[in-house]
Scaffold this active site. Structure first.
Site, short mmCIF file in Angstrom:
data_model
loop_
_atom_site.label_atom_id
_atom_site.label_comp_id
_atom_site.label_asym_id
_atom_site.label_seq_id
_atom_site.Cartn_x
_atom_site.Cartn_y
_atom_site.Cartn_z
N TYR A 45 -9.17 0.91 -5.27
CA TYR A 45 -8.82 -0.49 -5.06
C TYR A 45 -8.83 -1.30 -6.35
O TYR A 45 -8.22 -2.37 -6.42
CB TYR A 45 -9.76 -1.12 -4.03
CG TYR A 45 -9.41 -0.79 -2.62
CD1 TYR A 45 -9.07 0.51 -2.24
CD2 TYR A 45 -9.41 -1.76 -1.62
CE1 TYR A 45 -8.75 0.82 -0.94
CE2 TYR A 45 -9.08 -1.46 -0.31
CZ TYR A 45 -8.75 -0.17 0.03
OH TYR A 45 -8.42 0.14 1.32
N CYS A 82 0.86 -1.18 0.00
CA CYS A 82 0.00 0.00 0.00
C CYS A 82 0.90 1.23 0.00
O CYS A 82 1.73 1.41 0.88
CB CYS A 82 -0.89 -0.01 1.24
SG CYS A 82 -1.85 1.49 1.42
#
Lengths: 498, 498, 498, 498
Positions: free
Chosen positions: C309, C113
């Site tokens: 996402y 991330c």
């Protein structure tokens, strides 16, 4: 002599009917059946109904076959005589396991719903429930039931275990419906018996049954007491009539061929069974107002029937898997690794269903009446899987079958003098297999995935013995979440202050 | 007196060790173990190893608990003495079912892999295989094996059933590998025994075992005859040493707390077991060159071990489901219909695994040696589901747990004089539950889905007892597709010309 | 000159910082961070934190790389200068699509991330929401916001878009919680600004941010007006401190090696951000009591983040798929048809996520402020799939990796003078690949499925940007079921009486 | 003047036919069609065929409707005239996106296959392929094609894009089949043209087409050069005839009612199209022996057609979802949380398919001829999902519909003077909804899950535009696994020695 003593004393050691005798016995019934808006005069020979009768008949025929004696028959715990297992109360977990194996066998032999399970499941549920009712309430329903059971075994009856009411508005209880007849109920109590009105929907095999055993369909409370009613009646009793449910592709059976029907010999059916003020003498009444026992009766019947699907649908699945494998053989794709893998997946899913059917049987336990009950948690788990896996097996079968399954011409084209040769030519797969064989196996797959048998293999796998949500509620109740929380606390080191 | 007679004649009626005795017995071993590049001097008390020892110890402790006697112990068919079920050969399908129930119990009590199953599964597989070898080949392996079994039962040993070789290049057979040691093999045959070299990988519980029972890992042919070798040896035999496998989050156990580890008391382990020219006397050799029996031995051990997963993983699943339910209780989400439904789904999947474990046991059958074997098709179906459902159960647990499971600070923060109160304040869920309890249950879920126990609950569910493809091959072999095709032909009306 | 005019007039045409400049800018911050109960003095160089900083740094470094200019940068609609796309308001559907592609790129480059998306998604949501607030209520939040945005673009700031409150009891609204601080709220309104208290949980990348942009976390009503607050603040403002969340395997980064960490260079983090009576001047306040706009702000931020996402997790998925393929190459299994098929399935699932990310972008539309919004239905569908497919991709990766991934010894064993050779010998796969390479790729898979990166790839795929049920509620609202019913009525020939 | 100049100069600005004109144009064709072994004299009015004609007709009718002009029509890049989008070459990604939206619209309006896509997909594939052939080989196929396209646009033709050959033994190439006609091939080359023989199977909408555009069905090599043939021909050319494929429940359309058919107005069809030595003049030949271009033509047609399914099946799904929601309304179950959740899941799956359709369009790119091609990877991902999700949507629809869908009597029973009232009474759901409406919606669900439309919604979702394995092969080719491995090596720190 009691009824029981008399029955025991009767000469025969076996009460089994042959298939032919069963067929003849149906001809003697005086059923009132509507199909496509017409009254049917001879249901046994009606081309749409006949295949479903053949499936039930198979339960009689296999019982005559020595190689299946162990699965198809049992020794009556009442009389010691050899009876068809469909008329038997399970006396052990071994009996429960054999039930499932018998059902798989019959699924394999018919590739259809053979219908007789509802009666078997009903008598097993009613037996322990009436026993417990009598113990608690001082009633004598169990004796009445046993007298019925004796006759059922002596006559080798097919019995329709009838549970599901039309239900109307799902948000309302029986007594709150706009139309009071949306659930079967007592409209009159008389000295000699009761009068009932209402209907039972989705009645599997009703038209092929000698007797019906009616049960309530949900757990009830005091205000629904009139709806808490159970009884037996001849299937052709005064005031009872049937409206035959139609199935996908049902009229192909009227076309006269043997290919496009997919499964020429066997089928299943459901019907609406209407009770138009039917009189039931007290000796045939098995529950009348004892609403507090409606729930347990429903649960047990549903439990047995959810077990059943771990046998019968597995047997039908065996046929579908075999058909898919043949389709691959016939078009030369059998060696492709993805085809092999899909067949393995189909077998895996099918055997998982069987594992569930076997396990809820092996883990069964004895009820107060002596009859064995399946493990309720595992039986519900079994059925829940049945609402999923046959759909995936069917999807994989369609994958392997190829598009031809739904674009193929009719058998009339195959047999046409004008274009038959062209059909043969262009629908040939591997050179060694006649086109007709390929068409036959594709039509069988169509039958099981889209046609008359899809009703049984798909939609009834979904809703038969209760829709998926019904099993989830039972799994929630039986899963003992509280104990699982305690396990987690122990491991996590959580100590609650008292 | 034979060994058997002597053993029978010995005074005790039970051979069970207590947990303490087990721990002491381990201290007497002289194991050579490497962990993080260091030789471990005291494995029993090593904080990384200790929890795995505790799990095995639990198999001794529960056997002492009267409420679990029926599941945890059995009567030896050799001596009639009470032995731990882990030392027992299954004498009936009831034994097979009890095995699965014992495993579920231990999974519930440890939330970890308790490791002792590999020995139990190995002795059951070796018993029938050596019996059949002797019958066919005139060897005397079965007697040797029985002598070992007697000692195992008498001493209540934990045995490492060691099968999996490192395998090197998966595309090459043992004898074709660049390095001849990629599979354990015989390097020398002497008058008094054999010398073996190689390694066994992924050895579950090896460090907690008294003895090892080595088996070949694949079906072999004549050219691999030197690799077809089975034997027993003390776990601390000369030339054997271990390299300890590291697990996700293993070093949290070195931090000294009780929360972040998730499961403070229990764990599991795997290790590489190296055979550096180890001498095995003939009396301990159970296969030496009989390659044609390597396949059946592998299949049976794998079959028993695939059954095992239908018990142990279900028990661990029970803990995880309970933990997820607690997490929902602790943050006030327990009444949300989607949370309830997810818990139902978790229970449904978990019980489906159990159903598979039970069914392959209930459908077991007797081998020539008298030991019962599971139904091989259903055992493989069982394990195949184990490669899928724990992953979905874990996913649902993470869904219910919420993101906090992976963003929560350490317990050192919770216990910090400076910010402990802030941690308590902001990670509180429902007001009545202390934050610490919430953290404990979330760490337990983390442990099972991402941490040390995820190794057992996820990856080993995938690969233990054989990777998924291994089961698919067995399902393909056992599924009898030919018979299914015949069923389909009968229904479709396909008659083949002879 | 207005702030805008001044900014436009400033000399540079690009505002991009280099990676080094970014790192230096962080060193100048005075963040108060607790980790494992200790105050961290130098977060930039802390081995546990550092990899997460490296991931953010990559967003600066790639923006300097000419080959990525088109994806990584954009022309500011305010100043016309070249800015990092993370500081940009989307001016077209093309911008929305490029955002997703930039995220996939960064996922591929970091396998982690990279944290900077929350700020980008926050400014885009706040822009259109404050614009509409001002239009309806006559406030001047949008101007304040634009001034902040100008500074953000000029300084190339990383901004923490902070939304999620701790929430306490999920069954209670903010003002009904036992502790009033479970949601960030205004505790004092002064002439020069407001004072806020509370915390934001799960703050991704907070430690690597220059500024924070706080938003409410749920739709609110009048009684929760004090909780309807949005503002910006420097990340090291007086009264703000952080408690660092721990991750699976986080302390492996303290061990000093390069293999066992799986991904030596990159990572992510979350932290609890505490507001201990923090003063916010009015010019930084972006919502204060306008509860009726809290819902739309939440929906838009969540919508943008659910789109995100469909890019970032796809990029990480690319790495995981590549790693699984390497693992198969390294042990000689790459040609097995089941391995190839699993890799195809992984790619299929991964690209389905990407398709969702692209489609909600391509179907975006202009808001009143001129900023483009994604298609909300498709963005929620995107995220819903992200809560499922990465789990299945991870499961398949574990399948291909084999059990060695979790039983392998540590790199200290590999480098041990004593047993290093043994580790090399027995963990060799195909002869041509060094064991170390095999270990590296297996540790990378472990990292992504069980270790620090699994926190991002699995659990945050589940809960980031809203838990699965949040998307279902949005799908229900956006799916227009009423129109679908009309379609069905038309086809079925249902005409309702008026 | 060239053909193009002449066409441009013609008076009209739009070439659109009305629905009536389309119907009339079909009546003028002289098609030779066999159905159930009989030659059909008037296909347009044949009750089994008619609904499929109505679906195609809808593509003309909606193009006349101003509200759909943007989706249903386009400006010809050749003439600048307004043409039906089905006759248009995609000139931009916007065109590709509109194509998908048009298909969803038509799926919503017909709940069936509207058949005209095959022609649209064929012309787009043939355009770029013939352009590239000419460039490389110096042929003039592209000019011939453009002349055809002009006529197609001018006449607003429905064209059957014909690709799939019968294929015989799947293990053998075209020239290796026992029967040389299992793939369409050139049997004679003449000065004025070629003579072809063979057949195309599964021809969607063939009976409703004015022209056919024949393409090869697989990638070929030199030995199959005679099979590398593409051409156009009138659908009623000398030597062409059709054998109509039968569908589940097809004969219900002969029963004369409006309920049991489920979808009275619309349907689809497939047929076998036989070429019995058909002469094709050179001007209509578009490939003749250039086997090296057969693969690219197949890939592109398949790619476009796989995109199509991300529109049409989504539209049909909308109807099915609406029908399931109505069924729940009609029996009072709409408020049950599990019903709501199932509807959400159906919408989620349906929109995922749509997302795939949109994304492969938005990510399209320009070919050498100027026509836009979809993103091939995403188009294959789209279709792969279509082989799965409609099955699950159908399963959920059956779940919500309840068992009545397959046990309900016929509409003749409903309309029977004798038992009609009873049917009305007992199949009533909520009191406010007439039973007939409930039956209508259940029959619609049956139609889509088991009946004539299930052929399109299920089996053709599986096999249309290529069976699942075909997409997997394309995903494997397009997924760039090598690049993914490099990403993984970078992250894992693997450096290979050169």
């Amino acid at each position: 002599m009691s009824v029981l003593e008399e029955t025991k004393a009767s000469a025969t050691e076996s009460t089994l009917m042959t298939g032919e005798q069963y067929e003849e016995s149906l001809r003697k019934l005086n059923l009132k059946i509507y199909l496509q808006g017409e009254l049917v005069t001879n249901p046994v020979d009606h081309p749409i109904i006949r295949p479903s009768m053949n499936s039930v008949k198979m339960t009689y025929e296999l019982a005559q076959d020595p190689q299946y004696t162990d699965l198809m028959t049992a020794k009556s715990h009442l009389t010691g005589k050899t009876v068809n297992r469909f008329c038997h109360l399970h006396q052990s977990t071994e009996d429960l396991v054999k039930k499932v194996k018998m059902q798989r066998l019959l699924g394999q032999k018919t590739a259809a719903c053979f219908q007789r399970c509802v009666g078997m499941d009903a008598i097993n549920a009613v037996d322990s429930t009436t026993f417990e009712m009598d113990q608690k309430l001082g009633t004598n329903y169990h004796e009445r039931f046993q007298n019925f059971l004796l006759k059922m075994q002596e006559n080798d009856w097919t019995v329709d275990g009838a549970m599901t009411d039309p239900k109307g508005d799902r948000g309302l209880s029986p007594s709150k419906q706009t139309d009071p007849d949306m659930y079967v109920h007592v409209v009159e109590k008389r000295a000699d018996g009761i009068v009932v009105r209402g209907a039972k929907a989705h009645q599997t095999g009703a038209i092929n049954s000698h007797q019906i055993l009616v049960m309530p369909t949900i757990s009830m409370t005091a205000e629904d007491a009139d709806y808490a009613v159970a009884f037996v009646a001849p299937s052709d009793a005064e005031g009872i009539y049937y409206i035959y449910g139609r199935q996908s592709c049902d009229t192909r059976k009227l076309e006269g061929g043997s290919i496009d029907v997919g499964n020429k010999k066997f089928g299943g059916h459901e019907a609406l069974m209407v009770f138009d003020n039917v009189f039931i003498p007290w000796e045939n009444v098995l529950m009348c107002g004892e609403y507090e026992f409606s729930g347990v009766l429903v649960e047990r019947f549903a439990g047995y029937h959810r077990q059943s699907y771990g046998g019968c649908k597995v047997g039908v699945g065996d046929v579908l898997i075999g058909a898919a494998a043949l389709a691959a053989d016939y078009n030369g794709a059998a060696k492709a690794s993805h085809v092999k893998d899909k067949l393995i997946e189909m077998m895996h899913l099918n055997e998982t269903l069987y594992a569930c059917g076997i396990s809820c049987s092996a883990e069964g336990s004895k009820t107060a009446s002596g009859t064995y009950l399946i493990n309720m948690l595992l039986a519900n788990v079994c059925k829940q899987n049945v609402t999923r896996f046959p759909y995936e097996i069917a999807r994989l079968a369609e994958d392997i079958a190829g598009g031809l399954m739904v674009t193929m011409p009719s058998e009339k084209d195959l047999h046409s003098p004008e274009i038959g040769k062209i059909v043969e030519k262009y629908f040939q797969g591997v050179a060694s297999v006649p086109t007709e064989q390929r068409m036959r196996v594709l039509r069988l797959i169509e039958n099981l995935t889209l046609g008359t048998a899809a009703v049984g293999y798909r939609t009834e796998s979904m809703h038969g013995a209760g829709s998926p949500q019904a099993q989830r509620i039972m799994i929630s109740r039986q899963g003992n979440l509280a104990a699982k929380k305690e396990l987690a606390k122990n491991i996590a080191g959580i100590e609650e202050k008292k």
